[in-house]
Scaffold this motif. Sequence first.
Motif, PDB file in Angstrom:
ATOM      1  N   ARG A  77       6.141 -71.108  29.361  1.00  0.00           N
ATOM      2  CA  ARG A  77       7.332 -71.072  28.505  1.00  0.00           C
ATOM      3  C   ARG A  77       8.500 -70.534  29.313  1.00  0.00           C
ATOM      4  O   ARG A  77       8.329 -69.647  30.147  1.00  0.00           O
ATOM      5  CB  ARG A  77       7.099 -70.166  27.290  1.00  0.00           C
ATOM      6  N   LYS A  78       9.680 -71.044  29.017  1.00  0.00           N
ATOM      7  CA  LYS A  78      10.878 -70.594  29.729  1.00  0.00           C
ATOM      8  C   LYS A  78      11.081 -69.106  29.510  1.00  0.00           C
ATOM      9  O   LYS A  78      11.085 -68.624  28.392  1.00  0.00           O
ATOM     10  CB  LYS A  78      12.095 -71.358  29.208  1.00  0.00           C
ATOM     11  N   GLY A  79      11.231 -68.394  30.615  1.00  0.00           N
ATOM     12  CA  GLY A  79      11.573 -66.982  30.556  1.00  0.00           C
ATOM     13  C   GLY A  79      13.042 -66.798  30.883  1.00  0.00           C
ATOM     14  O   GLY A  79      13.850 -66.460  30.037  1.00  0.00           O
ATOM     15  N   ALA A 116      35.239 -62.865  36.522  1.00  0.00           N
ATOM     16  CA  ALA A 116      35.312 -63.062  35.078  1.00  0.00           C
ATOM     17  C   ALA A 116      33.966 -63.559  34.587  1.00  0.00           C
ATOM     18  O   ALA A 116      33.229 -64.242  35.305  1.00  0.00           O
ATOM     19  CB  ALA A 116      36.403 -64.070  34.727  1.00  0.00           C
ATOM     20  N   GLY A 117      33.646 -63.202  33.348  1.00  0.00           N
ATOM     21  CA  GLY A 117      32.369 -63.608  32.788  1.00  0.00           C
ATOM     22  C   GLY A 117      32.491 -64.017  31.342  1.00  0.00           C
ATOM     23  O   GLY A 117      33.410 -63.604  30.642  1.00  0.00           O
ATOM     24  N   ALA A 118      31.553 -64.843  30.919  1.00  0.00           N
ATOM     25  CA  ALA A 118      31.442 -65.257  29.527  1.00  0.00           C
ATOM     26  C   ALA A 118      29.982 -65.151  29.127  1.00  0.00           C
ATOM     27  O   ALA A 118      29.082 -65.436  29.921  1.00  0.00           O
ATOM     28  CB  ALA A 118      31.944 -66.684  29.339  1.00  0.00           C
ATOM     29  N   MET A 119      29.763 -64.733  27.881  1.00  0.00           N
ATOM     30  CA  MET A 119      28.408 -64.540  27.368  1.00  0.00           C
ATOM     31  C   MET A 119      28.239 -65.332  26.084  1.00  0.00           C
ATOM     32  O   MET A 119      29.111 -65.313  25.220  1.00  0.00           O
ATOM     33  CB  MET A 119      28.179 -63.055  27.093  1.00  0.00           C
ATOM     34  N   GLY A 120      27.107 -66.014  25.981  1.00  0.00           N
ATOM     35  CA  GLY A 120      26.725 -66.687  24.752  1.00  0.00           C
ATOM     36  C   GLY A 120      25.501 -66.000  24.167  1.00  0.00           C
ATOM     37  O   GLY A 120      25.069 -64.956  24.661  1.00  0.00           O
ATOM     38  N   ASP A 121      24.927 -66.596  23.152  1.00  0.00           N
ATOM     39  CA  ASP A 121      23.758 -65.989  22.517  1.00  0.00           C
ATOM     40  C   ASP A 121      22.521 -66.004  23.413  1.00  0.00           C
ATOM     41  O   ASP A 121      21.645 -65.157  23.273  1.00  0.00           O
ATOM     42  CB  ASP A 121      23.438 -66.700  21.206  1.00  0.00           C
ATOM     43  N   THR A 122      22.441 -66.985  24.338  1.00  0.00           N
ATOM     44  CA  THR A 122      21.260 -67.081  25.202  1.00  0.00           C
ATOM     45  C   THR A 122      21.600 -67.259  26.672  1.00  0.00           C
ATOM     46  O   THR A 122      20.723 -67.613  27.459  1.00  0.00           O
ATOM     47  CB  THR A 122      20.347 -68.248  24.767  1.00  0.00           C
ATOM     48  N   VAL A 144      18.265 -67.515  29.019  1.00  0.00           N
ATOM     49  CA  VAL A 144      16.969 -66.942  28.667  1.00  0.00           C
ATOM     50  C   VAL A 144      16.268 -67.839  27.666  1.00  0.00           C
ATOM     51  O   VAL A 144      16.908 -68.590  26.932  1.00  0.00           O
ATOM     52  CB  VAL A 144      17.110 -65.501  28.111  1.00  0.00           C
ATOM     53  N   GLY A 145      14.954 -67.731  27.632  1.00  0.00           N
ATOM     54  CA  GLY A 145      14.155 -68.555  26.741  1.00  0.00           C
ATOM     55  C   GLY A 145      14.165 -68.056  25.307  1.00  0.00           C
ATOM     56  O   GLY A 145      14.696 -66.983  24.991  1.00  0.00           O
ATOM     57  N   ASP A 146      13.545 -68.835  24.460  1.00  0.00           N
ATOM     58  CA  ASP A 146      13.524 -68.520  23.026  1.00  0.00           C
ATOM     59  C   ASP A 146      12.607 -67.350  22.690  1.00  0.00           C
ATOM     60  O   ASP A 146      12.580 -66.889  21.562  1.00  0.00           O
ATOM     61  CB  ASP A 146      13.139 -69.746  22.205  1.00  0.00           C
ATOM     62  N   ARG A 147      11.874 -66.839  23.656  1.00  0.00           N
ATOM     63  CA  ARG A 147      10.999 -65.694  23.411  1.00  0.00           C
ATOM     64  C   ARG A 147      11.660 -64.371  23.765  1.00  0.00           C
ATOM     65  O   ARG A 147      11.054 -63.320  23.653  1.00  0.00           O
ATOM     66  CB  ARG A 147       9.696 -65.822  24.211  1.00  0.00           C
TER      67      ARG A 147
END
Length: 178
Positions: A77-79, A116-122, A144-147
């Motif tokens: 699974r994606k980590g 500069a940086g941007a952040m999303g939920d994942t 990052v993965g869904d876990r």
Amino acid sequence: MTRKLFLTAAPAFVCGLALLTAGCSGGREYTLPKDLCGVPVSEKSISPLLPEGKKLVVQGDPLVDMSGMCFVAVDSRKGVVVGAEKTDRFYDPMGELVEYKFTNRKKMDPLPFDGAGAMGDTNFVISTPCGTPDVPHLTVSVSVGDRAEEDVDRRRADMEAFALAFVPSVKKELACTA
């Protein structure tokens, strides 16, 4: 007879289910990586981004190559997926061209280094000067993965802590002067 069978079987079923659940309760049976495709990473910063599981695999090109990608999987699974791209100019992570890459994009401010940086939920993207003739600028992307942590605020905090530790390591490996 049916009621007696139920009264006898129900506790056995509950105990069996409890044992099965306890055996599958998770945990980490793997060792945390000390580097991601040639870039040192602190166990403290990477740990919250990786799911529980048995087997961790790190694959990919060295991140100090021209455009390296590094994939971390736990039990297939994606980590974490990390990318480092050497660029000839600054690319704004808050710009319109990359808006599609994020869910609930917010500016990462302030960074303890130029860029500069941007952040999303994942995920996050950070663009920073490197200052060498071969690498004028650097863009580091991580998803990052869904876990990962289910609480979005906590996940974002974990990703930010990772970003602030990891991007300077990438710059150090590239011998950035800026």
